[in-house]
Design a protein around this motif. Sequence first.
Motif, PDB file in Angstrom:
ATOM      1  N   THR A   1     -12.747   3.785 -10.010  1.00 17.99           N
ATOM      2  CA  THR A   1     -13.210   4.755  -9.004  1.00 17.99           C
ATOM      3  C   THR A   1     -13.292   6.160  -9.595  1.00 17.99           C
ATOM      4  O   THR A   1     -14.061   6.992  -9.122  1.00 17.99           O
TER       5      THR A   1
ATOM      6  N   SER B   1     -18.756   4.445   3.988  1.00 20.09           N
ATOM      7  CA  SER B   1     -17.357   3.999   3.951  1.00 20.09           C
ATOM      8  C   SER B   1     -17.239   2.709   4.762  1.00 20.09           C
ATOM      9  O   SER B   1     -17.897   2.566   5.789  1.00 20.09           O
ATOM     10  N   PHE B   2     -16.377   1.817   4.289  1.00 21.95           N
ATOM     11  CA  PHE B   2     -16.219   0.530   4.979  1.00 21.95           C
ATOM     12  C   PHE B   2     -14.904   0.491   5.744  1.00 21.95           C
ATOM     13  O   PHE B   2     -13.852   0.777   5.189  1.00 21.95           O
ATOM     14  N   ARG B   3     -15.014   0.135   7.007  1.00 23.44           N
ATOM     15  CA  ARG B   3     -13.830   0.045   7.855  1.00 23.44           C
ATOM     16  C   ARG B   3     -13.919  -1.225   8.700  1.00 23.44           C
ATOM     17  O   ARG B   3     -14.932  -1.921   8.694  1.00 23.44           O
TER      18      ARG B   3
ATOM     19  N   LEU C   1      -8.050   3.119 -10.418  1.00 20.77           N
ATOM     20  CA  LEU C   1      -8.289   4.549 -10.658  1.00 20.77           C
ATOM     21  C   LEU C   1      -9.272   4.760 -11.806  1.00 20.77           C
ATOM     22  O   LEU C   1     -10.079   5.696 -11.789  1.00 20.77           O
TER      23      LEU C   1
ATOM     24  N   ILE D   1      -9.153  15.640  -7.899  1.00 19.16           N
ATOM     25  CA  ILE D   1      -9.422  15.414  -9.322  1.00 19.16           C
ATOM     26  C   ILE D   1     -10.925  15.522  -9.575  1.00 19.16           C
ATOM     27  O   ILE D   1     -11.381  16.150 -10.547  1.00 19.16           O
ATOM     28  N   ALA D   2     -11.710  14.926  -8.678  1.00 19.17           N
ATOM     29  CA  ALA D   2     -13.172  14.960  -8.837  1.00 19.17           C
ATOM     30  C   ALA D   2     -13.680  16.400  -8.838  1.00 19.17           C
ATOM     31  O   ALA D   2     -14.499  16.792  -9.671  1.00 19.17           O
TER      32      ALA D   2
ATOM     33  N   CYS E   1     -11.228   9.627   0.167  1.00 19.00           N
ATOM     34  CA  CYS E   1     -11.135   9.527  -1.293  1.00 19.00           C
ATOM     35  C   CYS E   1      -9.786  10.020  -1.804  1.00 19.00           C
ATOM     36  O   CYS E   1      -9.396  11.166  -1.574  1.00 19.00           O
TER      37      CYS E   1
ATOM     38  N   SER F   1     -22.132  12.096  -9.957  1.00 13.25           N
ATOM     39  CA  SER F   1     -22.252  13.424  -9.337  1.00 13.25           C
ATOM     40  C   SER F   1     -22.636  14.485 -10.366  1.00 13.25           C
ATOM     41  O   SER F   1     -23.484  15.345 -10.085  1.00 13.25           O
TER      42      SER F   1
ATOM     43  N   THR G   1     -17.709  10.425 -10.568  1.00 11.12           N
ATOM     44  CA  THR G   1     -17.927  11.775 -11.099  1.00 11.12           C
ATOM     45  C   THR G   1     -19.098  11.783 -12.079  1.00 11.12           C
ATOM     46  O   THR G   1     -19.848  12.754 -12.144  1.00 11.12           O
TER      47      THR G   1
ATOM     48  N   PHE H   1       0.850  -1.194   0.000  1.00  7.09           N
ATOM     49  CA  PHE H   1       0.000   0.000   0.000  1.00  7.09           C
ATOM     50  C   PHE H   1       0.885   1.243   0.000  1.00  7.09           C
ATOM     51  O   PHE H   1       0.710   2.161  -0.802  1.00  7.09           O
TER      52      PHE H   1
ATOM     53  N   PRO I   1      -6.583   9.368   6.170  1.00  7.71           N
ATOM     54  CA  PRO I   1      -5.632   8.709   5.268  1.00  7.71           C
ATOM     55  C   PRO I   1      -6.300   7.772   4.260  1.00  7.71           C
ATOM     56  O   PRO I   1      -5.738   7.507   3.206  1.00  7.71           O
ATOM     57  N   ARG I   2      -7.502   7.261   4.556  1.00  5.11           N
ATOM     58  CA  ARG I   2      -8.183   6.391   3.598  1.00  5.11           C
ATOM     59  C   ARG I   2      -9.438   7.040   3.016  1.00  5.11           C
ATOM     60  O   ARG I   2     -10.328   6.362   2.504  1.00  5.11           O
TER      61      ARG I   2
ATOM     62  N   MET J   1     -15.523  18.273 -11.939  1.00  2.00           N
ATOM     63  CA  MET J   1     -16.896  18.782 -11.844  1.00  2.00           C
ATOM     64  C   MET J   1     -16.940  20.261 -12.203  1.00  2.00           C
ATOM     65  O   MET J   1     -17.831  20.743 -12.902  1.00  2.00           O
TER      66      MET J   1
ATOM     67  N   THR K   1     -23.661  10.535  -3.424  1.00  2.00           N
ATOM     68  CA  THR K   1     -23.033   9.635  -4.411  1.00  2.00           C
ATOM     69  C   THR K   1     -22.306   8.462  -3.745  1.00  2.00           C
ATOM     70  O   THR K   1     -22.430   7.323  -4.176  1.00  2.00           O
TER      71      THR K   1
HETATM   72  C1  HEM Z   1     -17.588  13.146  -6.872  1.00  2.00           C
HETATM   73  C2  HEM Z   1     -16.792  12.121  -7.058  1.00  2.00           C
HETATM   74  C3  HEM Z   1     -16.288  11.199  -5.969  1.00  2.00           C
HETATM   75  C4  HEM Z   1     -16.863  10.869  -4.769  1.00  2.00           C
HETATM   76  C5  HEM Z   1     -18.179  11.380  -4.187  1.00  2.00           C
HETATM   77  C6  HEM Z   1     -15.967   9.937  -4.120  1.00  2.00           C
HETATM   78  C7  HEM Z   1     -16.182   9.387  -2.863  1.00  2.00           C
HETATM   79  C8  HEM Z   1     -15.345   8.461  -2.281  1.00  2.00           C
HETATM   80  C9  HEM Z   1     -15.585   7.862  -0.996  1.00  2.00           C
HETATM   81  C10 HEM Z   1     -16.772   8.175  -0.088  1.00  2.00           C
HETATM   82  C11 HEM Z   1     -14.568   6.999  -0.762  1.00  2.00           C
HETATM   83  C12 HEM Z   1     -14.424   6.078   0.451  1.00  2.00           C
HETATM   84  C13 HEM Z   1     -13.458   6.674   1.417  1.00  2.00           C
HETATM   85  C14 HEM Z   1     -13.387   5.928   2.719  1.00  2.00           C
HETATM   86  O1  HEM Z   1     -13.555   4.711   2.742  1.00  2.00           O
HETATM   87  O2  HEM Z   1     -13.187   6.576   3.750  1.00  2.00           O
HETATM   88  C15 HEM Z   1     -13.682   7.049  -1.888  1.00  2.00           C
HETATM   89  C16 HEM Z   1     -12.527   6.302  -1.996  1.00  2.00           C
HETATM   90  C17 HEM Z   1     -11.683   6.352  -3.082  1.00  2.00           C
HETATM   91  N1  HEM Z   1     -11.805   7.154  -4.188  1.00  2.00           N
HETATM   92 FE1  HEM Z   1     -13.280   8.506  -4.515  1.00  2.00          FE
HETATM   93  N2  HEM Z   1     -14.893   9.712  -4.939  1.00  2.00           N
HETATM   94  C18 HEM Z   1     -15.042  10.469  -6.068  1.00  2.00           C
HETATM   95  C19 HEM Z   1     -14.153  10.555  -7.131  1.00  2.00           C
HETATM   96  C20 HEM Z   1     -12.972   9.866  -7.244  1.00  2.00           C
HETATM   97  C21 HEM Z   1     -12.032   9.994  -8.333  1.00  2.00           C
HETATM   98  C22 HEM Z   1     -12.191  10.953  -9.525  1.00  2.00           C
HETATM   99  C23 HEM Z   1     -11.014   9.119  -8.086  1.00  2.00           C
HETATM  100  C24 HEM Z   1      -9.774   8.836  -8.881  1.00  2.00           C
HETATM  101  C25 HEM Z   1      -9.190   9.686  -9.678  1.00  2.00           C
HETATM  102  C26 HEM Z   1     -11.314   8.443  -6.834  1.00  2.00           C
HETATM  103  C27 HEM Z   1     -10.512   7.488  -6.244  1.00  2.00           C
HETATM  104  C28 HEM Z   1     -10.776   6.889  -5.035  1.00  2.00           C
HETATM  105  C29 HEM Z   1      -9.906   5.870  -4.449  1.00  2.00           C
HETATM  106  C30 HEM Z   1      -8.656   5.279  -5.059  1.00  2.00           C
HETATM  107  C31 HEM Z   1     -10.482   5.534  -3.216  1.00  2.00           C
HETATM  108  C32 HEM Z   1      -9.937   4.532  -2.199  1.00  2.00           C
HETATM  109  C33 HEM Z   1      -9.053   5.273  -1.210  1.00  2.00           C
HETATM  110  C34 HEM Z   1      -8.321   4.377  -0.236  1.00  2.00           C
HETATM  111  O3  HEM Z   1      -8.660   3.221  -0.081  1.00  2.00           O
HETATM  112  O4  HEM Z   1      -7.364   4.852   0.383  1.00  2.00           O
HETATM  113  N3  HEM Z   1     -12.506   8.929  -6.354  1.00  2.00           N
HETATM  114  N4  HEM Z   1     -14.159   7.957  -2.808  1.00  2.00           N
END
Ligand code: HEM
Length: 554
Positions: free
Chosen positions: A327, A397-399, A324, A502-503, A497, A335, A332, A114, A494-495, A507, A393
């Motif tokens: 996700t 979150s899962f922990r 990537l 980028i999001a 998004c 949203s 997006t 990681f 740290p975990r 937008m 959207t």
């Molecule tokens: C409006 C758009 C987005 C929303 C609402 C959103 C929301 C979230 C949420 C709620 C999580 C979970 C975080 C957690 O477990 O605490 C997450 C994780 C993540 N998101 Fe987004 N996201 C968005 C866009 C993006 C984009 C554009 C990318 C990549 C370029 C991305 C990459 C990731 C990744 C890689 C994780 C996992 C992070 C980790 O495990 O450390 N997301 N996102």
Amino acid sequence: HLVPKPISGIPYNTLARYMPWGDLITLGIHNWLTGGVFDWFSLQCLKHRSPLIQVFIPSFSTTHPTVVLAELREIEDIVTRRAVEVDRADTMHIWFGIVAPRATIGMKSEDRSFKEQRRLWNVVLSPRFLEDVAVERFGEVAVKLADLWKKKSNIVQEELAFQVQDDMRIATLDGIWKMNVGSELGLLNAKLERLEQPKAVRKSGNGKAVFSNTVMPEFYSILGTLLMVLDWVMQGISPRMYTWFFNTTGILARAAKRKDEVLKRCIAISRERVHQNSGSEPIDTTCALGEVMRKDFSLNSKASEAASNGASGDDALTDELLELLITGHETTASSISWALKFLTDHPEVQSRLRTSLYAAFPNSTLPTAKDIYTTPLSYLDAVIAETLRLSLTGPISFRQTLVQCDILGHTVPAGTPLVLVTAGPSYDSPDMPFVPEYLRSKTSQATYLRKHTQTYPIAPATDSLHAFNPARWIREDGTFAPDAVHMLPFSAGPRGCFGKKIALLEMRIMLAVLMMRFEFPRLRKGLSGYGAVDGLTRRPTCCYVQPKTIGTRA
Ligand code: HEM
């Protein structure tokens, strides 16, 4: 009893203890009837009138009940300040593992892989990369999406509405692909070309048109299969059963093989370019993969390590890239689709937004993506924040607890899955029971004291929390107030998004371009429903627009 022993004192559905699948049957019925999954967790908290409950979901854990927390302040405390006690859930690794086992999303934060992967991929969050690469790539895509809609509305003479979720999905996928890989994926191009051919419209009537299907580049269907598998595994009764099914039928293996071939080729090309330049020059600043390869090259040459098995090994890079792409597009797309729905249904907000954009960019031409990114645009930021607040959207979150820990006065054993409902009753149901300060964690109490602020949502008394009203995010001096409503649409810590920056930039650019090129008139009731279906994100099921081109700026 057929399910694990409940945690003492935390409410649960009594009947579920005597059912072989615990709460999964009621969750399944709810999903079948409404298309929702995420809101079921909120509903359970409301039913028990408690921000902390437990449910029995064998696919999350057969040894522990799952604890559901729907209290925003405590969630923020857990994800940002209690990372030593609580980390990513094992379930995420099982779910994502089926398509990308080495992707960081399913790993624990202390895993060596990681840390190594994040060290490489963090380059995409640098201000220089965001401004020079991401902004440009999403700008190109936004203009192309607007061209597609212009063509579509010309074909239907601006008199019919059409659904846009699919267009949004391919636009955001084209964008995230371009940002990551540098080349064209060609999805919007394929749709544009299809419009040049006969029978562009498959059927029309009742105020709406359905455009004919397009033959898409192969990678689109490969990704579609992988997403379908992921959706089933995430929502299914038994992830292991679905994993077995998709593996034995060969559906997964075929898609995974082609995906590996495509992505590994992209990686090889990027690596080759960097190696040819000895990694010294900033030669490949057009995409994330180029940046990652350059960083990998310099790290490896400094440490004199072999580049084959660590984070820079092709398998790990392929999985992270796929993560990537997945996700980074559906989130997006959902949203922005929600934003368009809200704006279509609120002409006064739409027109205020457009006026604010015209004021910021008074010339008659469209501003560049960089201008949109760097210019203060308070009302646009407010529209985005309000959309994220209401669209839910990614509301969960899962922990998982790593050690025994206290949550709102209850002792939760190590290994317990946690479902954190960030967009749930704690901000849209103010009648949830008040949580006394002494039940909160020490860090939560200390932060509260330090901030000296009210951390619950403060909406103007006259305004319903359910109303779409971007003005609630605007200060008296007209600037954007990012903390006007306490919310965590991207989670935090740290975990949280990885792609939040980028999001937000995506937008901003997409909405500014679309709003300056089109007006989106209000549509009749049948075309403006608010139904949603949950998969990886909460997606609108009905997202019609009837774009009217705005003359001189188009
Ligand atoms: C409006 C758009 C987005 C929303 C609402 C959103 C929301 C979230 C949420 C709620 C999580 C979970 C975080 C957690 O477990 O605490 C997450 C994780 C993540 N998101 Fe987004 N996201 C968005 C866009 C993006 C984009 C554009 C990318 C990549 C370029 C991305 C990459 C990731 C990744 C890689 C994780 C996992 C992070 C980790 O495990 O450390 N997301 N996102």
